[in-house]
Motif scaffolding. Sequence first.
Motif, mmCIF file in Angstrom:
data_model
loop_
_atom_site.group_PDB
_atom_site.id
_atom_site.type_symbol
_atom_site.label_atom_id
_atom_site.label_comp_id
_atom_site.label_asym_id
_atom_site.label_seq_id
_atom_site.Cartn_x
_atom_site.Cartn_y
_atom_site.Cartn_z
ATOM 1 N N TYR A 111 0.998 -1.455 0.168
ATOM 2 C CA TYR A 111 -0.202 0.292 0.019
ATOM 3 C C TYR A 111 0.962 1.090 -0.314
ATOM 4 C CZ TYR A 111 -3.230 3.815 1.399
ATOM 5 O OH TYR A 111 -4.073 4.978 1.068
ATOM 6 N N ASP A 112 0.835 2.037 -0.430
ATOM 7 C CA ASP A 112 1.605 3.367 -0.889
ATOM 8 C C ASP A 112 2.851 2.929 -1.123
ATOM 9 O OD1 ASP A 112 1.178 6.551 -1.337
ATOM 10 O OD2 ASP A 112 1.641 6.296 1.102
ATOM 11 N N GLY A 113 3.443 2.493 -2.372
ATOM 12 C CA GLY A 113 4.990 2.138 -2.329
ATOM 13 C C GLY A 113 5.081 0.637 -0.710
ATOM 14 N N GLU A 114 4.322 0.820 0.324
ATOM 15 C CA GLU A 114 4.908 -0.282 1.236
ATOM 16 C C GLU A 114 4.403 -1.392 1.633
ATOM 17 O OE1 GLU A 114 5.844 0.532 6.433
ATOM 18 O OE2 GLU A 114 4.002 1.602 5.200
ATOM 19 N N ASP A 143 7.254 -5.501 4.568
ATOM 20 C CA ASP A 143 7.844 -4.660 5.731
ATOM 21 C C ASP A 143 6.741 -3.614 6.345
ATOM 22 O OD1 ASP A 143 10.227 -4.478 4.628
ATOM 23 O OD2 ASP A 143 9.450 -2.924 3.180
ATOM 24 N N PHE A 144 5.749 -3.656 5.922
ATOM 25 C CA PHE A 144 4.453 -3.333 6.746
ATOM 26 C C PHE A 144 4.332 -3.901 8.542
ATOM 27 C CE2 PHE A 144 0.162 -2.869 8.188
ATOM 28 C CZ PHE A 144 -0.504 -1.053 8.241
ATOM 29 N N VAL A 145 4.436 -5.227 8.087
ATOM 30 C CA VAL A 145 4.264 -5.775 9.307
ATOM 31 C C VAL A 145 5.276 -6.224 11.075
ATOM 32 C CG1 VAL A 145 2.262 -7.596 8.525
ATOM 33 C CG2 VAL A 145 4.469 -8.327 8.761
ATOM 34 N N GLN A 146 6.572 -5.730 10.123
ATOM 35 C CA GLN A 146 7.509 -5.415 11.344
ATOM 36 C C GLN A 146 7.479 -4.186 12.282
ATOM 37 O OE1 GLN A 146 9.687 -7.541 11.627
ATOM 38 N NE2 GLN A 146 8.234 -8.654 9.748
ATOM 39 N N ARG A 147 6.081 -3.094 11.134
ATOM 40 C CA ARG A 147 6.214 -1.566 12.788
ATOM 41 C C ARG A 147 5.874 -2.648 14.370
ATOM 42 N NH1 ARG A 147 2.904 3.154 10.089
ATOM 43 N NH2 ARG A 147 3.885 2.873 7.836
ATOM 44 N N PRO A 148 6.141 -1.615 14.820
ATOM 45 C CA PRO A 148 6.386 -1.757 16.746
ATOM 46 C C PRO A 148 4.630 -2.440 16.650
ATOM 47 C CG PRO A 148 6.549 0.794 15.851
ATOM 48 C CD PRO A 148 6.673 -0.336 14.860
ATOM 49 N N GLY A 206 2.561 8.331 11.681
ATOM 50 C CA GLY A 206 3.581 8.272 10.710
ATOM 51 C C GLY A 206 3.657 8.619 9.477
ATOM 52 N N GLY A 207 2.549 9.762 9.401
ATOM 53 C CA GLY A 207 2.257 10.853 8.100
ATOM 54 C C GLY A 207 2.328 9.996 6.820
ATOM 55 N N THR A 208 1.777 8.602 7.012
ATOM 56 C CA THR A 208 0.707 7.839 6.412
ATOM 57 C C THR A 208 -0.513 7.979 6.522
ATOM 58 O OG1 THR A 208 2.785 6.371 5.550
ATOM 59 C CG2 THR A 208 1.249 5.862 4.498
ATOM 60 N N GLN A 225 -4.792 -6.660 -3.002
ATOM 61 C CA GLN A 225 -5.733 -7.008 -3.624
ATOM 62 C C GLN A 225 -4.861 -5.987 -4.777
ATOM 63 O OE1 GLN A 225 -9.299 -6.512 -2.201
ATOM 64 N NE2 GLN A 225 -9.918 -8.618 -2.175
ATOM 65 N N PRO A 226 -4.010 -6.667 -5.617
ATOM 66 C CA PRO A 226 -3.106 -5.813 -5.845
ATOM 67 C C PRO A 226 -3.621 -5.014 -7.625
ATOM 68 C CG PRO A 226 -2.305 -7.569 -6.844
ATOM 69 C CD PRO A 226 -3.759 -7.622 -5.250
#
Length: 318
Positions: free
Chosen positions: A125-128, A132-137, A168-170, A183-184
């Motif tokens: 989503y939005d380039g993320e 990587d997303f599920v590594q957020r705290p 975080g600005g998103t 769903q790409p």
Amino acid sequence: MKKLILIILGLTLASTLFAADAATLVPAGNRNAVQPDIPGASSRRTQATNTTFQAKYRKVYDLLQSDAELRAKIKKAAAAYGINPLHIVGAIVGEHTYNVDAYDRLQTYYVKAISYLSSKLSFAYDGEDITDFVQRPEFKKCTMSDSYDLWECREQVWNHSFRGKTVGGTSFPNDRFGATFFQPYYAGQTFGLGQLNPLTALQMSDLVHKVSGLPELDVGDPNGVYKTIMDPDLTLPYVAATIKKSIDAYESIAGFDISGNPGLTATLYNVGNPEQRAYALKAENDKRRAAGEPVKLPEENYYGWLVNDKLDELKALF
């Protein structure tokens, strides 16, 4: 003699306790006399393709009726997960009646499965990227080893910490986790004979690996996930596992045995989140019991209503 009496008393007590804990069998058939309202989006989709729900139902029924190999695959998948094949048929019929048209031949699904290996897909989503997303705290508590528990936890974190919020600005959309990241092509997208979405497939990965021996799905390989969804030989065990999970959830959480009602399992296949819905039904019935009111049985939606309404015709397939 005294020992024998004690044994008998023990068995009687055990059977009494078992009876108290036994799930209530939900009767076959529909609880609603008329079909619940069909969502406008489903009606608009059907009208846009110049067809009708009845024509779409007939098309998927003809596919099932004309293809003995497909019916055999359905029976095999159902047997592996200990469910009646009519549960799988109900899910397939509901999806292809109210969502997308069925292909005329099973072979087309295999061709489509192969085609997904030729394009580079991503879960992002939005380039993320989702990896990587599920590594957020916020996801730190999701340390479960079972794929179902893990992705359920991550979906709950999404709903509580990200959905409709700016983090975080998103700015994240007020939409389902699956629709946002998995769903790409476009939101609401599902594919294959069982019209599974990728998040559901990821949840069922461990169960299918254990029961059917298929390779575990990798969220970092979206092409592989989509191939699994599209390939009938791979997707049917996932359909069966999804249904089995719903049956188990309603029995262990809400105290209802829905294994004899394909319309209910089709409903849960359509709406998803069976555990959350089972907990909600349990909470409602706890209040009803406390007030001296009769318990509420699980009810079918428009999708499951059709399955139960057509059950005699679907039974004839087997």
